[in-house]
Write a protein that holds these residues in place. Structure first.
Motif, PDB file in Angstrom:
ATOM      1  N   ILE A   1       0.772  -1.317   0.127  1.00 22.26           N
ATOM      2  CA  ILE A   1       0.051  -0.138   0.002  1.00 22.26           C
ATOM      3  C   ILE A   1       0.973   1.298   0.117  1.00 22.26           C
ATOM      4  O   ILE A   1       1.923   1.156   0.722  1.00 22.26           O
TER       5      ILE A   1
ATOM      6  N   PHE B   1      -3.126   6.014   6.523  1.00 21.63           N
ATOM      7  CA  PHE B   1      -3.871   5.019   5.993  1.00 21.63           C
ATOM      8  C   PHE B   1      -5.112   4.518   6.722  1.00 21.63           C
ATOM      9  O   PHE B   1      -6.188   4.352   6.403  1.00 21.63           O
ATOM     10  N   ILE B   2      -4.581   4.045   7.932  1.00 25.04           N
ATOM     11  CA  ILE B   2      -5.626   3.452   8.847  1.00 25.04           C
ATOM     12  C   ILE B   2      -6.704   4.489   9.629  1.00 25.04           C
ATOM     13  O   ILE B   2      -7.832   4.323   9.530  1.00 25.04           O
TER      14      ILE B   2
ATOM     15  N   THR C   1       1.481   4.814   7.517  1.00 23.04           N
ATOM     16  CA  THR C   1       0.720   3.713   7.786  1.00 23.04           C
ATOM     17  C   THR C   1      -0.478   4.273   8.611  1.00 23.04           C
ATOM     18  O   THR C   1      -1.741   3.958   8.644  1.00 23.04           O
TER      19      THR C   1
ATOM     20  N   MET D   1      -6.738   1.149   2.193  1.00 19.09           N
ATOM     21  CA  MET D   1      -6.409   0.164   3.257  1.00 19.09           C
ATOM     22  C   MET D   1      -7.475  -1.058   3.175  1.00 19.09           C
ATOM     23  O   MET D   1      -7.263  -2.126   3.692  1.00 19.09           O
TER      24      MET D   1
ATOM     25  N   GLU E   1      -9.266   4.754   7.099  1.00 22.69           N
ATOM     26  CA  GLU E   1     -10.214   3.762   7.166  1.00 22.69           C
ATOM     27  C   GLU E   1     -11.177   3.691   8.321  1.00 22.69           C
ATOM     28  O   GLU E   1     -12.408   3.419   8.361  1.00 22.69           O
TER      29      GLU E   1
ATOM     30  N   PHE F   1      -1.703  -3.288  11.123  1.00 27.53           N
ATOM     31  CA  PHE F   1      -3.089  -2.565  11.179  1.00 27.53           C
ATOM     32  C   PHE F   1      -3.206  -2.183  12.544  1.00 27.53           C
ATOM     33  O   PHE F   1      -3.920  -1.042  12.627  1.00 27.53           O
TER      34      PHE F   1
ATOM     35  N   GLN G   1      -6.958  -4.956   4.130  1.00 28.06           N
ATOM     36  CA  GLN G   1      -7.743  -5.676   5.369  1.00 28.06           C
ATOM     37  C   GLN G   1      -8.575  -6.531   4.796  1.00 28.06           C
ATOM     38  O   GLN G   1      -8.699  -7.888   5.520  1.00 28.06           O
TER      39      GLN G   1
END
Ligand SMILES: Nc1ncnc2c1ncn2[C@@H]1O[C@H](COP(=O)(O)OP(=O)(O)O)[C@@H](O)[C@H]1O
Ligand SMILES: [Mg+2]
Lengths: 338, 222
Positions: free
Chosen positions: A37, A240-241, A237, A201, A244, A229, A205
């Motif tokens: 990613i 990105f989370i 990172t 993401m 989400e 995650f 996932q």
């Protein structure tokens, strides 16, 4: 299955050089779904295109199935590429050929007998659920159907690896999910190694076993998806989370908001079947601590359930310490935020 | 009406001229396609080569094609007379018109082929490479089939252009409808034959264009 060693790729010459990848290392095991990613321009496409040498690395080595592709001559490389399937964001089907002929393309390259082509294409059509569309042209299909043809074509030559370059980025959410399900199904059925790149993401996932985060041409973080995650280390990172899970300003305010008595905000992570057990309520019952839920998520990573709760414990220090200790004993992950 | 009298027209002569035109067209188109298609493919491939030498070769080939295309056709006919003689033995008649027609049309067609190939989706070629296609596979199984509508359009344009070229070729003893129109209409004031010859050429061009358009539509899958 795939080893990438010190991979560097530069575009352009002279004073106009873009370094897309610099000294990147990556190792991908057989049978795993490996996600990469990164933001737009991070070097994702360049990386995946270097795996089958659509892009020639400036330096470094690419090993697939024990073969160093960077050392191969033209015809040897062509032979190796037949063992590496690839699907694309924009499908890249032959517009002048029917669904059948598109899927037959890789088989005809190797001069497969006609009857065998017929059999294999039929098998692939039923694998991707397009039996009824064999004689249509790509222009007559929906995006999801086109990607299914792409997958069938990529798998027709029984590859060991499937490369997916933003394979769902041109599709709507529902179609994306159906394609991801298909990929997961194929991965399990044929123990196929899948490398996929994405900027979502959600895709990682849903189906990935491992993930690597690429930023400015290098891997900044990697590991099993649950680990990365649930406990992201690198800022990219985390970003990105956050996109989400959408924990933003509201959460910060909730954590900062003072309780009347002594309190502590903690993040509790449940993984697997523990997600659905009444561990927390049992423990606070024993320790006599009250809690307020500031934020909560219950979802799945690949097919493993997980839950993440941010709660504020209200009670005296000792009781709260005892609560946290018991949570840890139950194998949950607890992180004190404040 | 306008003092025209079509009863005196020598239809035999028009028939012969029509046949001559069709023969010139057929033969010159055939050889233009046979020569122009590979040149077009070479132009396309060479422009994309990773080798500097090949791209240099592209520059030269491209330059030659441009020169041939910029020479006025009538001059090409005259300039080619010795070459024409050495290739087909004569520089007149239907056969004598073929070499200049081909030299005039093949570079034009090659350029159109290159343009048609440029229209092919780069992604599709990449997918074919990723599947382990050789250069031959890419040319014959991807580029040419994917460019088919464009190639058919290129053939149509070339053959229509050749109709007017044949008229000029007729000037230097090639015969055909164009020649008939000029011989009778311009030199002998025989307007009727000129009109008929011109109409025949218009009809011919219309038919060719319609047939070409139909084929293009038949093979367009987008
Ligand atoms: N063919 C190319 N020529 C020049 N620069 C390129 C080329 N392809 C990619 N780049 C550059 O390399 C970098 C990484 O691009 P890419 O791998 O496409 O990123 P991503 O797929 O993550 O968006 C970008 O800065 C991009 O501009
Ligand atoms: Mg990309």
């Amino acid at each position: 299955m795939i080893q990438i060693k010190q991979l560097t790729k530069q575009y352009g010459t002279g004073g106009n050089v873009t370094t897309a990848l610099s000294g990147l290392n990556l190792s991908i095991d057989k049978g795993e779904i490996f996600g990469v990613i990164g933001h737009s321009g991070a070097g994702k496409s360049t990386l995946i295109r270097c795996i089958n040498l659509l892009e020639r690395p400036t330096s470094g080595e690419v090993w697939v199935g024990g073969v160093n592709l960077t050392r191969l001559g033209k015809t040897e490389l062509q032979a190796q590429r037949r063992k590496i399937g690839m699907i694309f964001q924009h499908f890249n089907l032959l517009s002048s050929a029917t669904v059948f002929d598109n899927i037959a393309y890789p088989l005809r390259l190797t001069k497969t007998p006609k009857a065998e082509i017929e059999r294999k294409v039929k098998e692939m059509l039923s694998l991707v659920g397009l039996e009824a569309h064999s004689h249509k042209y790509p222009a007559q299909l929906s995006g999801g159907q086109k990607q299914r043809v792409g997958i069938a074509r990529a798998l027709a030559s029984d590859p060991e690896v499937l490369l997916c370059d933003e394979a769902t980025s041109a599709l709507d959410p529902q179609t994306t999910d159906s394609i991801l399900k298909l990929l997961l199904d194929i991965n399990k059925r044929f123990n196929l190694t899948i490398v996929l790149i994405t900027h979502e993401m959600h895709v990682i996932q849903s189906i990935c076993d491992k993930v690597a985060v690429i930023h400015q041409g290098g891997i900044v973080e990697q590991g099993p998806v649950a680990e990365v995650f649930l406990k992201p280390q690198h800022e990219v990172t985390k970003e990105f989370i956050r996109q989400e899970t959408d924990s933003g300003e509201a959460l910060r305010l909730a954590i900062a908001g003072a309780a009347s008595g002594p309190s502590r905000a903690v993040k509790i992570t449940f993984l697997g079947t523990k997600t659905y057990e009444s561990i927390l309520s049992r423990i606070v019952h024993e320790t006599g601590v009250n809690f307020a839920i500031l934020q909560g998520t219950i979802s799945t990573i690949k097919e493993t359930p997980y839950g993440q709760l941010i709660v504020r414990f209200e009670g005296d220090e000792i009781a709260t310490d005892e609560t946290i200790k018991k949570l840890l004993e139950q194998g949950l992950d607890v992180e004190v935020i404040r | 009406m306008l003092g025209l009298d079509f009863s005196q027209v020598n239809w035999n002569e028009i028939g012969t001229a029509s046949l001559d035109t069709l023969r010139m067209l057929g033969l010159s188109a055939l050889f233009s396609f046979i020569l122009g298609l590979p040149i077009g493919v070479i132009l396309y491939m060479a422009a994309r080569s990773t080798s500097g030498w090949v791209r240099f070769g592209y520059g030269i080939l491209s330059f030659i094609v441009n020169i041939l295309r910029s020479i006025p056709y009538i001059i090409l006919i005259v300039a080619m007379i010795p070459i024409t003689k050495s290739i087909v033995g004569v520089s007149y008649g239907v056969i004598g018109t073929i070499p200049p027609l081909v030299v005039g049309a093949a570079p034009f067609f090659a350029r159109l082929v290159e343009t048609a190939l440029n229209e092919v989706d780069k992604g599709v070629i990449e997918a074919a490479q990723a599947m382990g296609s050789s250069t031959r596979h890419i040319i014959f199984r991807v580029l040419l089939p994917e460019a088919r509508p464009g190639l058919l359009a290129a053939m149509t344009i070339t053959i229509v252009t050749l109709v007017s070229y044949t008229a000029m070729s007729g000037q230097v003893g090639g015969g055909g409808l164009g020649n008939l129109a000029i011989q009778y209409g311009y030199y002998r004031y025989d307007t009727e034959i000129m009109i008929i010859a011109v109409i025949a050429m218009i009809v011919l061009v219309q038919l060719l264009q319609m047939a070409g358009d139909r084929l293009v539509r038949r093979f367009t899958r987008k």
